[in-house]
Design an enzyme around this catalytic site. Structure first.
Site: not given
Ligand code: NAD
Ligand code: DAU
Length: 358
Positions: A132, A134, A158, A162
């Site tokens: 991602t 993010e 989260y 990741k």
């Protein structure tokens, strides 16, 4: 054949369906069927023996080893993850377990399998990890979009989990020579997305006559990509990506959340007007912001465009129109995924978010 993990989730299911629509190469699909995994998304493959579904956990090293020995895949695509930021704020443990420990276990099974392949098989094997944007953190309004060299600055449990998994991939390439590929993609939308994420939640709530909960001032920016374009990017990276490289994937569609909600309301006003004739936007309610909310994401996708010739096919206008129509035409799917556990989550996430205005 290829082995896909998390192929009953939103992006994974779209990937499996697209793959089998364009290729005869079989897929083994390993999925734990958490709240986000839904076999109904794959119902159109029932009876298709190119799709082999295995109910299990990526953290189960023995199962991973057994599947690799039995099916001898030429590649693995790891979609499996806990994926919702708000859930990671309420309870990070599952994110650490699946996204970090699970990815590590999968890498260990793959390393053992890959090591014993003949030279040619070792060279051509690929482990593609779906990650991602993010992991790069939040951008100031006028900052340039994220390139692949942007420092990792994850802000939520989260994104931190990741980021950790991305680092494991990098280390397995650097240390053991495992031929890994990583994609870092922006926000996806489209069919089969679980209605906890912004776009499907707003469609589902609007139709149910519920409030449309906009966090904070609604001016947070995301870079939206239609899920079919993400799947095409993954196929392209798998086919031609350079082992060890990472590829940013994005739609070049930076939009504020409030604008997204207004667009959805406008489409619904046209396609399924409210019975009372009023506008759906009247349901918009500003609620307490997400803690640590990232303000802006934007992807610089020039590497994948230049080196692999990938470009999104869908504009935001066409993609959101298709998406709203899909949800209107697939109310059964929506109904079936809204289990008791879904209702409990909605209660937990939204009950203590105070109304800030509308
Ligand atoms: P999702 O939550 O819809 O689906 C995740 C799937 O993984 C589900 O089918 C679930 O059952 C399965 N799963 C969870 N834990 C598992 C485990 N321990 N073992 C096996 N299967 C397990 O997620 P998504 O939105 O489809 O995202 C897929 C991947 O893409 C994730 O890795 C996510 O981080 C990444 N990603 C998502 C987006 C997005 O906008 N949705 C954008 C960029 C990257
Ligand atoms: O950027 C890629 C990421 O996009 C993926 O890695 C994640 O798996 C995926 O969930 C998504 O994360 P976001 O947090 O950006 O997506 P979400 O749909 O949860 O929220 C999008 C924006 O909308 C975010 O700024 C928060 C806001 N929001 C969300 C919900 C659910 C609201 O204002 N109200 C809501 O009810």
């Amino acid at each position: 054949m290829i082995l896909v993990t998390g192929g009953a989730g939103f992006i994974g299911a779209n990937f499996v369906l697209d793959w089998l629509a364009t290729s005869d190469e079989s897929i083994v699909n390993l999925d734990r069927l958490t709240y986000a995994g839904n076999r109904q998304s794959l119902a159109s493959l029932s009876g298709d023996d190119r799709h082999i579904f295995v109910h299990g956990d990526i953290g189960d090293g023995e199962l991973g080893a057994r599947l690799l020995a039995q099916y001898a895949p030429r590649a693995i695509i790891n979609f499996a993850a806990e994926s919702h930021v708000d859930r990671s704020i309420h309870g990070p443990a599952d994110f650490i377990q699946t996204n970090i420990v699970g990815t590590f276990q999968l890498l260990e099974s793959v390393r053992a399998y890959w090591k014993q392949l003949p030279e040619e098989g070792r060279q051509s094997f690929r482990f593609l990890h779906v990650s991602t944007d993010e992991v790069y953190g939040s951008l100031a309004p006028d900052a340039p979009a994220f390139t692949e060299d942007h420092p990792y600055q994850p802000n939520s449990p989260y994104s931190a989990s990741k980021a950790a998994s991305d680092h494991l991939l990098r280390a397995y390439h650097h240390t053991y020579g495992l031929p890994v590929l990583t994609t870092n993609c922006s926000n996806n939308y489209g069919p089969f997305q679980f209605p906890e994420k912004l776009i499907p939640l707003m469609i589902v709530n609007a139709l149910a006559g519920k409030r449309l909960p906009v966090y904070g001032d609604g001016q947070q920016i995301r870079d939206w990509l239609y899920v079919g374009d993400h799947c095409a990017a993954i196929r392209r990276v798998l086919a031609a990506g350079v082992p060890g490289a990472t590829y940013n994937v994005g739609g070049g569609n930076e939009k504020a959340n409030l604008d997204i909600v207004h667009t959805i309301c406008g489409l619904l006003d046209e396609l399924r007007p409210r019975p009372d004739g009023r506008a759906y936007r009247e349901q918009i309610t500003y609620v307490t912001d997400r803690p640590g909310h990232d303000r802006r994401y934007a992807i610089d996708a020039r590497r994948i465009e230049r080196e692999l010739g990938w470009r999104p096919a869908e504009s935001f206008a066409s993609g959101i129109d298709r998406t709203v129509r899909w949800y209107l035409a697939n109310q059964d799917w929506v109904h079936n995924v809204q289990s008791g556990a879904y209702r409990e989550w909605v209660e937990k996430n939204y009950a203590d978010r105070q109304k800030m205005g509308s």
